[in-house]
Design a protein around this motif. Structure first.
Motif, short mmCIF file in Angstrom:
data_model
loop_
_atom_site.label_atom_id
_atom_site.label_comp_id
_atom_site.label_asym_id
_atom_site.label_seq_id
_atom_site.Cartn_x
_atom_site.Cartn_y
_atom_site.Cartn_z
N GLN A 41 71.30 10.72 90.36
CA GLN A 41 70.68 10.49 89.05
C GLN A 41 71.58 10.97 87.91
O GLN A 41 71.76 10.27 86.90
CB GLN A 41 69.33 11.20 88.98
CG GLN A 41 68.61 10.98 87.65
CD GLN A 41 67.27 11.71 87.61
OE1 GLN A 41 66.92 12.43 88.53
NE2 GLN A 41 66.53 11.51 86.54
N THR A 91 60.23 10.39 101.11
CA THR A 91 60.03 8.99 101.48
C THR A 91 60.80 8.70 102.76
O THR A 91 61.57 9.53 103.26
CB THR A 91 60.53 8.07 100.35
OG1 THR A 91 61.94 8.28 100.17
CG2 THR A 91 59.80 8.37 99.04
N LEU A 132 69.23 4.41 90.43
CA LEU A 132 68.19 5.31 89.93
C LEU A 132 66.96 5.28 90.83
O LEU A 132 66.32 6.32 91.07
CB LEU A 132 67.80 4.92 88.49
CG LEU A 132 68.87 5.21 87.42
CD1 LEU A 132 68.41 4.66 86.06
CD2 LEU A 132 69.12 6.71 87.32
N GLU A 133 66.61 4.08 91.33
CA GLU A 133 65.48 3.98 92.27
C GLU A 133 65.80 4.72 93.56
O GLU A 133 64.94 5.42 94.12
CB GLU A 133 65.18 2.51 92.55
CG GLU A 133 63.99 2.30 93.46
CD GLU A 133 63.71 0.83 93.72
OE1 GLU A 133 62.83 0.53 94.56
OE2 GLU A 133 64.37 -0.03 93.09
N LEU A 134 67.05 4.59 94.02
CA LEU A 134 67.46 5.32 95.22
C LEU A 134 67.40 6.82 95.00
O LEU A 134 66.93 7.58 95.87
CB LEU A 134 68.89 4.90 95.60
CG LEU A 134 69.53 5.66 96.77
CD1 LEU A 134 68.75 5.40 98.06
CD2 LEU A 134 71.00 5.27 96.93
N GLU A 165 62.06 12.45 96.61
CA GLU A 165 60.71 12.53 97.15
C GLU A 165 60.75 12.40 98.68
O GLU A 165 61.76 11.98 99.25
CB GLU A 165 59.84 11.43 96.54
CG GLU A 165 59.74 11.52 95.01
CD GLU A 165 59.04 10.32 94.42
OE1 GLU A 165 58.65 9.42 95.20
OE2 GLU A 165 58.90 10.27 93.18
N ALA A 221 65.43 8.42 92.96
CA ALA A 221 64.02 8.83 92.95
C ALA A 221 63.47 8.92 94.36
O ALA A 221 62.72 9.85 94.70
CB ALA A 221 63.21 7.85 92.10
N ASN A 222 63.80 7.97 95.21
CA ASN A 222 63.33 7.99 96.60
C ASN A 222 63.91 9.18 97.37
O ASN A 222 63.24 9.77 98.21
CB ASN A 222 63.71 6.69 97.30
CG ASN A 222 62.90 5.50 96.80
OD1 ASN A 222 61.74 5.66 96.41
ND2 ASN A 222 63.50 4.32 96.77
N ASP A 230 72.72 -0.12 88.38
CA ASP A 230 72.23 1.14 87.83
C ASP A 230 70.76 1.34 88.18
O ASP A 230 70.33 2.44 88.55
CB ASP A 230 72.41 1.16 86.31
CG ASP A 230 73.89 1.25 85.91
OD1 ASP A 230 74.72 1.47 86.80
OD2 ASP A 230 74.18 1.10 84.71
N ARG A 231 69.96 0.28 88.05
CA ARG A 231 68.53 0.39 88.37
C ARG A 231 68.34 0.72 89.84
O ARG A 231 67.49 1.55 90.20
CB ARG A 231 67.80 -0.90 88.00
CG ARG A 231 67.66 -1.13 86.51
CD ARG A 231 66.66 -2.25 86.23
NE ARG A 231 67.11 -3.53 86.78
CZ ARG A 231 67.87 -4.39 86.12
NH1 ARG A 231 68.27 -4.12 84.88
NH2 ARG A 231 68.21 -5.54 86.68
N TRP A 232 69.14 0.08 90.69
CA TRP A 232 68.99 0.34 92.13
C TRP A 232 69.38 1.78 92.46
O TRP A 232 68.71 2.44 93.28
CB TRP A 232 69.88 -0.63 92.91
CG TRP A 232 69.80 -0.41 94.39
CD1 TRP A 232 68.82 -0.82 95.24
CD2 TRP A 232 70.74 0.33 95.18
NE1 TRP A 232 69.07 -0.42 96.52
CE2 TRP A 232 70.26 0.32 96.51
CE3 TRP A 232 71.92 0.99 94.90
CZ2 TRP A 232 70.93 0.94 97.55
CZ3 TRP A 232 72.59 1.61 95.94
CH2 TRP A 232 72.10 1.58 97.25
N GLY A 238 69.70 13.24 95.64
CA GLY A 238 69.01 12.40 94.66
C GLY A 238 69.29 12.85 93.24
O GLY A 238 69.56 12.02 92.35
#
Length: 437
Positions: free
Chosen positions: A202, A294, A284-286, A292, A288-289, A280-282, A198
């Protein structure tokens, strides 16, 4: 080691000398000759004083100047004998008599060696002393001057290549396989990898390092789709109802093909396209997940672990290692190849900077001085212990002979000075006696 016999006796002995084994590699034969000459000179002065003493007492009435001569020779003889005893007592028993507090070095050699080791460690192997010596030696500039010579550059590159080739030749492929199978793979499986993955995703997204990959994929997609228009035609034909005329399907396909190509071209050419931003948003969300705990992180862990357990992973590592080893060995063995040329050029640039850039040279010297100084201070007692360990390995006679060989010549000056000073004191005292009422 080559040994030659020479003589070693008491510092002032005039009798037969005992044989000792002397190593001429370090100039020991020359030291032995110099010691013998000085010992003979000191003994000759003692004999001269004794002869003068006897002659003046036998053939003169000891009046006038002869009284001075007699008293001076007497005192000179006493001083010579006393200093002969003192010097001889350091190395052996004078005349072989076991007089207390004589033969000091044979009896105390271990204590002497330990004291010398402590003295060297405490006064020479300190960070301040060693660091100052390194700085004054200008090691960096001298190494740079040596490296500027093309022949020396060739030596360094050749030796480095031979060393690397030797290491590569000695590494066993079976050991690499065992290391990968039994250590690396199990360790990677046991390691929690999703947080690292992750953070990596990032960093890649934030640095924009993925843009080149996106450019490549989108560019290849555009090229492929432009070269294979029938793909869209087939999709439209398969999805369209059977009652739709063919010319309608062709029109729809052409329009769809043009729209798709324009959209892909827009994504390819516009770095700020909405599709790129959404990607890019996807990502970054990946990321973050993955950092953590998840369900996505858990699934990623399972997928990676399953991949690592595949036999193909070990084989892939072995294939990469074999290719890398073959490439490296070929590069280091080719003395006229690009690798050797680049290394020589790098050495030449570095050597030039080491010689001409005073600030750079001073900075390296300072780092080297601090490092070597700290090492000397930390390991000084162990380094200096070579003195005590070496002396402890000698037997008493050998220790006495070795030390006498190196310092005995200077000690003979004590005997000579004792003879001269004794004569002067004798003359002075005789003069004082004559002046007394």
């Amino acid at each position: 080691m080559t040994h030659s016999p020479t003589t070693s006796a008491a510092a002032g002995s005039t009798g037969p000398t005992a044989p000792a084994r002397i190593d001429d590699t370090f100039g020991d034969l020359e030291r032995a000759r110099a010691l013998r000459k000085m010992r003979q000179l000191a003994t000759a002065l003692l004999v001269l004083a004794a002869c003068i003493f006897v002659l003046t007492h036998v053939f003169t009435d000891l009046t006038g100047v002869w009284g001075f001569v007699a008293r001076g020779s007497e005192a000179a003889m006493i001083g010579a004998i006393a200093d002969w005893f003192a010097v001889t007592a350091l190395f052996r028993h004078p005349l072989g008599l076991p007089i207390p507090h004589t033969a000091i070095i044979p009896r105390k050699k271990d204590v002497l060696g330990e004291s010398m080791s402590n003295f060297v460690a405490a006064n020479f192997l300190t960070s301040v002393t060693v660091a100052a010596k390194i700085r004054n030696a200008q090691v960096t500039a001298r190494i740079g001057g040596w490296l500027k010579e093309p022949g020396n550059q060739e030596i360094v590159v050749t030796r480095a290549g031979q060393g690397l080739e030797y290491v590569l030749r000695r590494v066993d492929d079976d050991a690499i396989e065992a290391l990968t199978r039994e250590v690396l793979v199990p360790k990677l499986v046991d390691t929690h990898k999703s947080p690292v993955l992750g953070r990596l995703v990032q960093e890649i997204v934030q640095d924009g390092a993925h843009h080149r990959l996106v450019d490549l994929v989108v560019g290849e997609a555009y090229t492929w789709l432009a070269a294979n228009p029938q793909v869209i035609d087939d999709v439209v034909a398969q999805k369209a109802p059977d009652w739709v005329p063919a010319f309608v399907n062709e029109g729809v396909a052409r329009r769809l093909r043009r729209e798709v190509l324009e959209w892909i071209a827009d994504v390819r050419d516009n770095r700020y396209h909405k599709a790129r931003q959404a990607l890019d948003r996807w990502l970054l969300e990946l990321a973050a997940n993955l950092r953590e705990d998840t369900s996505i992180a858990e699934r990623a862990e399972n997928v990676i672990d399953d991949l690592l357990r595949e036999e193909g992973v070990v084989q892939a590592v072995l294939d990469v290692w074999a290719s890398l080893k073959r490439l490296l060995r070929g590069a280091v063995l080719d003395t006229s190849g690009e690798v050797h040329q680049r290394l020589r050029a790098l050495l030449d640039q570095t050597a030039t900077r080491m010689v001409e850039d005073a600030e750079f040279s001073r900075a390296i010297d300072n780092r080297l001085a601090i490092t070597v100084g700290d090492l000397a201070e930390s390991f000084g007692p162990e380094i200096a212990s070579v003195i005590s360990d070496t002396i402890a390995g000698w037997d008493a006679k050998e220790a006495s002979e070795r030390i006498e060989l190196y310092v005995g010549k200077d000690l003979q000056y004590i005997r000579i000075n004792g003879t001269v000073i004794g004569a002067l004191v004798g003359l002075f005292l005789h003069g004082v006696i004559l002046l007394l009422p």
